[in-house]
Design a protein around this motif. Structure first.
Motif, PDB file in Angstrom:
ATOM      1  N   ALA A  66       0.835  -1.204   0.000  1.00 25.06           N
ATOM      2  CA  ALA A  66       0.000   0.000   0.000  1.00 25.06           C
ATOM      3  C   ALA A  66       0.871   1.255   0.000  1.00 25.06           C
ATOM      4  CB  ALA A  66      -0.930  -0.001   1.205  1.00 25.06           C
ATOM      5  N   GLN A  67       0.529   2.181  -0.877  1.00 23.36           N
ATOM      6  CA  GLN A  67       1.204   3.476  -0.934  1.00 23.36           C
ATOM      7  C   GLN A  67       0.411   4.547  -0.193  1.00 23.36           C
ATOM      8  OE1 GLN A  67       4.323   3.801  -2.766  1.00 23.36           O
ATOM      9  NE2 GLN A  67       4.048   1.605  -2.528  1.00 23.36           N
ATOM     10  N   SER A  68      -0.885   4.301  -0.018  1.00 27.11           N
ATOM     11  CA  SER A  68      -1.766   5.215   0.706  1.00 27.11           C
ATOM     12  C   SER A  68      -2.808   4.365   1.436  1.00 27.11           C
ATOM     13  CB  SER A  68      -2.429   6.204  -0.259  1.00 27.11           C
ATOM     14  OG  SER A  68      -3.263   5.521  -1.167  1.00 27.11           O
ATOM     15  N   ALA A  69      -3.806   4.993   1.998  1.00 26.23           N
ATOM     16  CA  ALA A  69      -4.785   4.280   2.815  1.00 26.23           C
ATOM     17  C   ALA A  69      -5.866   3.579   2.002  1.00 26.23           C
ATOM     18  CB  ALA A  69      -5.438   5.242   3.803  1.00 26.23           C
ATOM     19  N   ASN A  70      -5.848   3.725   0.662  1.00 23.67           N
ATOM     20  CA  ASN A  70      -6.912   3.118  -0.131  1.00 23.67           C
ATOM     21  C   ASN A  70      -6.409   2.722  -1.513  1.00 23.67           C
ATOM     22  OD1 ASN A  70      -7.322   5.643  -1.814  1.00 23.67           O
ATOM     23  ND2 ASN A  70      -7.673   6.401   0.245  1.00 23.67           N
ATOM     24  N   VAL A  71      -7.096   1.738  -2.097  1.00 24.21           N
ATOM     25  CA  VAL A  71      -6.805   1.293  -3.455  1.00 24.21           C
ATOM     26  C   VAL A  71      -8.106   1.012  -4.186  1.00 24.21           C
ATOM     27  CG1 VAL A  71      -4.538   0.250  -2.955  1.00 24.21           C
ATOM     28  CG2 VAL A  71      -6.603  -1.151  -2.808  1.00 24.21           C
ATOM     29  N   TRP A 124     -13.317  -1.144  -4.100  1.00 26.81           N
ATOM     30  CA  TRP A 124     -12.619  -0.083  -3.391  1.00 26.81           C
ATOM     31  C   TRP A 124     -12.281  -0.593  -1.999  1.00 26.81           C
ATOM     32  CZ3 TRP A 124     -10.332   4.239  -4.686  1.00 26.81           C
ATOM     33  CH2 TRP A 124     -10.025   5.167  -3.698  1.00 26.81           C
ATOM     34  N   ILE A 125     -11.013  -0.518  -1.617  1.00 30.01           N
ATOM     35  CA  ILE A 125     -10.600  -0.914  -0.269  1.00 30.01           C
ATOM     36  C   ILE A 125      -9.976   0.305   0.396  1.00 30.01           C
ATOM     37  CG2 ILE A 125      -9.135  -2.396   1.133  1.00 30.01           C
ATOM     38  CD1 ILE A 125      -9.143  -4.445  -1.093  1.00 30.01           C
ATOM     39  N   ASP A 126     -10.463   0.639   1.592  1.00 27.34           N
ATOM     40  CA  ASP A 126      -9.866   1.739   2.336  1.00 27.34           C
ATOM     41  C   ASP A 126      -9.448   1.259   3.720  1.00 27.34           C
ATOM     42  OD1 ASP A 126     -12.333   1.484   3.557  1.00 27.34           O
ATOM     43  OD2 ASP A 126     -13.071   3.420   2.903  1.00 27.34           O
ATOM     44  N   GLY A 127      -8.809   2.137   4.470  1.00 29.08           N
ATOM     45  CA  GLY A 127      -8.332   1.766   5.797  1.00 29.08           C
ATOM     46  C   GLY A 127      -7.032   0.974   5.779  1.00 29.08           C
ATOM     47  N   ILE A 164      -7.862  -8.610 -17.514  1.00 28.59           N
ATOM     48  CA  ILE A 164      -6.914  -7.747 -16.812  1.00 28.59           C
ATOM     49  C   ILE A 164      -7.364  -7.559 -15.367  1.00 28.59           C
ATOM     50  CG2 ILE A 164      -5.845  -5.465 -16.741  1.00 28.59           C
ATOM     51  CD1 ILE A 164      -6.351  -5.310 -19.782  1.00 28.59           C
ATOM     52  N   PHE A 165      -6.438  -7.680 -14.441  1.00 23.10           N
ATOM     53  CA  PHE A 165      -6.687  -7.476 -13.009  1.00 23.10           C
ATOM     54  C   PHE A 165      -5.655  -6.478 -12.518  1.00 23.10           C
ATOM     55  CE2 PHE A 165      -6.280  -9.153  -8.516  1.00 23.10           C
ATOM     56  CZ  PHE A 165      -7.533  -8.741  -8.101  1.00 23.10           C
ATOM     57  N   ARG A 166      -6.118  -5.319 -12.017  1.00 30.15           N
ATOM     58  CA  ARG A 166      -5.208  -4.246 -11.622  1.00 30.15           C
ATOM     59  C   ARG A 166      -5.494  -3.727 -10.237  1.00 30.15           C
ATOM     60  NH1 ARG A 166      -4.092  -0.199 -16.691  1.00 30.15           N
ATOM     61  NH2 ARG A 166      -2.176  -1.257 -17.246  1.00 30.15           N
ATOM     62  N   VAL A 167      -4.430  -3.404  -9.522  1.00 28.08           N
ATOM     63  CA  VAL A 167      -4.523  -2.721  -8.233  1.00 28.08           C
ATOM     64  C   VAL A 167      -3.983  -1.320  -8.466  1.00 28.08           C
ATOM     65  CG1 VAL A 167      -3.812  -2.693  -5.825  1.00 28.08           C
ATOM     66  CG2 VAL A 167      -4.179  -4.889  -6.984  1.00 28.08           C
ATOM     67  N   ILE A 168      -4.789  -0.309  -8.139  1.00 29.50           N
ATOM     68  CA  ILE A 168      -4.455   1.082  -8.422  1.00 29.50           C
ATOM     69  C   ILE A 168      -4.447   1.871  -7.127  1.00 29.50           C
ATOM     70  CG2 ILE A 168      -5.134   3.139  -9.721  1.00 29.50           C
ATOM     71  CD1 ILE A 168      -6.776   1.044 -11.509  1.00 29.50           C
ATOM     72  N   ASP A 169      -3.376   2.594  -6.874  1.00 26.57           N
ATOM     73  CA  ASP A 169      -3.269   3.403  -5.667  1.00 26.57           C
ATOM     74  C   ASP A 169      -4.361   4.474  -5.670  1.00 26.57           C
ATOM     75  OD1 ASP A 169      -2.195   4.521  -3.281  1.00 26.57           O
ATOM     76  OD2 ASP A 169      -1.145   6.019  -4.486  1.00 26.57           O
ATOM     77  N   GLY A 170      -5.058   4.604  -4.537  1.00 25.97           N
ATOM     78  CA  GLY A 170      -6.129   5.585  -4.427  1.00 25.97           C
ATOM     79  C   GLY A 170      -5.655   6.982  -4.088  1.00 25.97           C
TER      80      GLY A 170
END
Length: 174
Positions: A66-71, A124-127, A164-170
């Motif tokens: 994780a780069q931030s609190a959400n992705v 969306w995942i946060d925390g 395609i499956f991607r995780v993107i920094d929020g």
């Protein structure tokens, strides 16, 4: 007091003086890309989805730091539901359980015919804690038997687009 000298002017960044980068809590992105992970299914794969959550493919298991609190997490493929609802869930394959936030098990698609539409499914995942490694894999179920996910081709023209499956920094502005 501590003073850091340097600038962040695009294209002319300078290094700060007296900056200690040895802390394990520092996160230094490899590039300016917001994509933390990308998995692609290029060769043909037909996944038949029943009423029980099942993993799309072990090839789509991915971990990210994780780069931030959400992705935001996206899954893209051709989906056919034939008057059924397709549900998608995110599974933590390291812990052996589904993510528990309500945004990670959702209703996504309903085709009222035998359409085969290229679809984008978003979670969306946060925390999250920056610097921590997390594990995800896409799982799906159908409201009744059966729904289908098509991806890729084996070299033939006019076949399916890749999955395609991607995780993107929020980012920090959310």
């Amino acid at each position: 007091a501590t003073t850091l000298k340097g600038n962040d002017y695009p294209g002319s960044e300078t290094t700060c003086s007296y900056l200690d980068l040895t802390s394990a809590t520092n996160i230094m992105p490899a590039s300016a890309s917001p994509f933390l992970s990308t998995k692609i299914q290029e060769t043909y794969l037909l996944k038949t989805i029943s009423t029980i959550y099942t993993e799309y493919s072990t090839n789509f298991r991915t971990s990210f730091k994780a780069q931030s609190a959400n992705v935001m997490i996206e899954f893209r493929a051709v989906i056919r539901c034939d008057n059924r609802v397709l549900y998608g869930g995110l599974y933590d394959y390291n812990a052996g359980s589904f993510w528990t936030s309500p945004q990670t098990q959702n209703r996504f698609n309903y085709n009222d015919e035998t359409d085969q539409d290229y679809s984008v499914i978003t979670w969306w995942i946060d925390g999250l804690t920056p610097g921590t490694t997390y594990y995800v894999s896409p799982y799906f179920r159908s409201s009744s038997n059966y729904s289908y996910i098509y991806a890729g081709n084996s070299g033939s023209a006019d076949s399916f687009a890749p999955g395609i499956f991607r995780v993107i920094d929020g980012g920090s502005s959310v």
